[in-house]
Design a protein around this motif. Structure first.
Motif, PDB file in Angstrom:
ATOM      1  N   SER A  31      36.770  37.321  34.451  1.00 45.84           N
ATOM      2  CA  SER A  31      36.113  38.590  34.757  1.00 45.84           C
ATOM      3  C   SER A  31      36.688  39.243  36.018  1.00 45.84           C
ATOM      4  O   SER A  31      36.687  38.645  37.099  1.00 45.84           O
ATOM      5  N   GLY A  32      37.198  40.456  35.860  1.00 47.28           N
ATOM      6  CA  GLY A  32      37.721  41.207  36.997  1.00 47.28           C
ATOM      7  C   GLY A  32      39.084  40.765  37.485  1.00 47.28           C
ATOM      8  O   GLY A  32      39.586  41.294  38.481  1.00 47.28           O
ATOM      9  N   VAL A  33      39.701  39.805  36.795  1.00 48.76           N
ATOM     10  CA  VAL A  33      41.001  39.291  37.231  1.00 48.76           C
ATOM     11  C   VAL A  33      42.124  40.118  36.614  1.00 48.76           C
ATOM     12  O   VAL A  33      42.251  40.196  35.395  1.00 48.76           O
ATOM     13  N   VAL A  34      42.918  40.736  37.463  1.00 49.74           N
ATOM     14  CA  VAL A  34      44.124  41.448  37.045  1.00 49.74           C
ATOM     15  C   VAL A  34      45.249  40.925  37.921  1.00 49.74           C
ATOM     16  O   VAL A  34      45.273  41.184  39.134  1.00 49.74           O
ATOM     17  N   VAL A  35      46.149  40.166  37.329  1.00 50.97           N
ATOM     18  CA  VAL A  35      47.214  39.544  38.106  1.00 50.97           C
ATOM     19  C   VAL A  35      48.129  40.608  38.702  1.00 50.97           C
ATOM     20  O   VAL A  35      48.590  41.506  37.997  1.00 50.97           O
ATOM     21  N   GLY A  36      48.357  40.518  39.995  1.00 55.06           N
ATOM     22  CA  GLY A  36      49.278  41.443  40.648  1.00 55.06           C
ATOM     23  C   GLY A  36      48.685  42.149  41.849  1.00 55.06           C
ATOM     24  O   GLY A  36      49.196  42.002  42.968  1.00 55.06           O
ATOM     25  N   PRO A  37      47.600  42.929  41.674  1.00 54.40           N
ATOM     26  CA  PRO A  37      47.029  43.651  42.815  1.00 54.40           C
ATOM     27  C   PRO A  37      46.561  42.706  43.917  1.00 54.40           C
ATOM     28  O   PRO A  37      46.177  41.566  43.657  1.00 54.40           O
ATOM     29  N   ALA A  38      46.587  43.199  45.133  1.00 55.34           N
ATOM     30  CA  ALA A  38      46.181  42.387  46.280  1.00 55.34           C
ATOM     31  C   ALA A  38      44.774  41.833  46.081  1.00 55.34           C
ATOM     32  O   ALA A  38      43.867  42.556  45.663  1.00 55.34           O
TER      33      ALA A  38
END
Length: 228
Positions: A67-74
């Motif tokens: 949930s809410g995990v998007v690889v890449g953004p700080a």
């Protein structure tokens, strides 16, 4: 995929794109972790069912960790870590888990059972590190320590390597066919065992094994989108 200019190249890109979901950092740290948590907690579903979890609990559990995990953004790593801690902390308080692992067991018994369920013989260092999560107390009653010890076992490198192909095949059923391997129309594990054997034969090379290709071109998968 849209940029490919030859049928054969398009097929390869479709296969690689499909496989990339399983191989991605995001899935390896969410769905594959869920798989390994069930493996360490309970072992395989049965002697003749060589995987630890079915689709119904797997899908929502994976969504919870992701949930809410998007690889890449700080900051994505911290979001993921927070999700893991929350999920595993709740996991060890579930009735199924507490029935399987009574609070009266010692820390060593608790850890040894997890490694036995996982089918892994740990190094003395890995075993002791998991036991040390309980400090000097005599039992394994501390839920927070249980969660930390379970994660240590589930994140063991030997377990990751051991279960990789099994989980890869299982995800083809969960994802493309949206069912368990032994659900209808198969009603047995012959298909799962065939693809696991073939993937092992090619040392995990899904292209050579033609596993992903077989699932994304299967009539069962394609029928989900209407008549061919």
């Amino acid at each position: 995929i849209n940029s490919c200019d030859a049928l054969a190249l398009c097929r390869v890109k479709r296969i690689d794109t499909s496989a990339a979901f399983f191989l991605s950092i995001e899935f390896q740290e969410t769905g594959y972790l869920v798989y390994r948590l069930y493996k360490a907690a309970y072992g395989d579903l049965a002697v003749d069912v060589p995987f630890p979890v079915r689709r119904d609990p797997f899908i929502p559990d994976t969504r919870t960790i992701g949930s809410g995990v998007v690889v890449g953004p700080a900051g994505w790593e911290q979001v993921l870590e927070n999700n893991k801690q929350s999920f595993v902390g709740n996991f060890v308080t579930l009735t199924r888990f507490t029935n399987a692992h009574p609070a009266t067991t010692t820390a060593a018994q608790f850890v040894d059972t997890l490694f036995a369920n996982a089918g892994v013989i740990p190094s003395s260092t890995d075993r002791q590190a998991a036991i040390d999560e309980f400090g000097m107390v005599g039992t394994s009653a501390d839920s927070a320590a249980r969660a930390r010890a379970l994660r240590r076992v589930a994140e063991n490198s030997s377990l990751k390597a051991q279960e990789f192909n099994k989980a890869f095949v299982l995800m083809q059923y969960f994802g493309y066919l949206q069912r368990n391997p032994d659900d209808a129309p198969d009603n047995n594990l012959a298909g799962y065992n065939f693809w696991l054997s073939k993937l092992n034969q090619f040392n995990g090379d899904f292209r050579q094994a033609e596993m992903v290709k077989a699932f994304i071109t299967s009539s069962e998968y394609r029928s989900r989108f209407g008549p061919p």
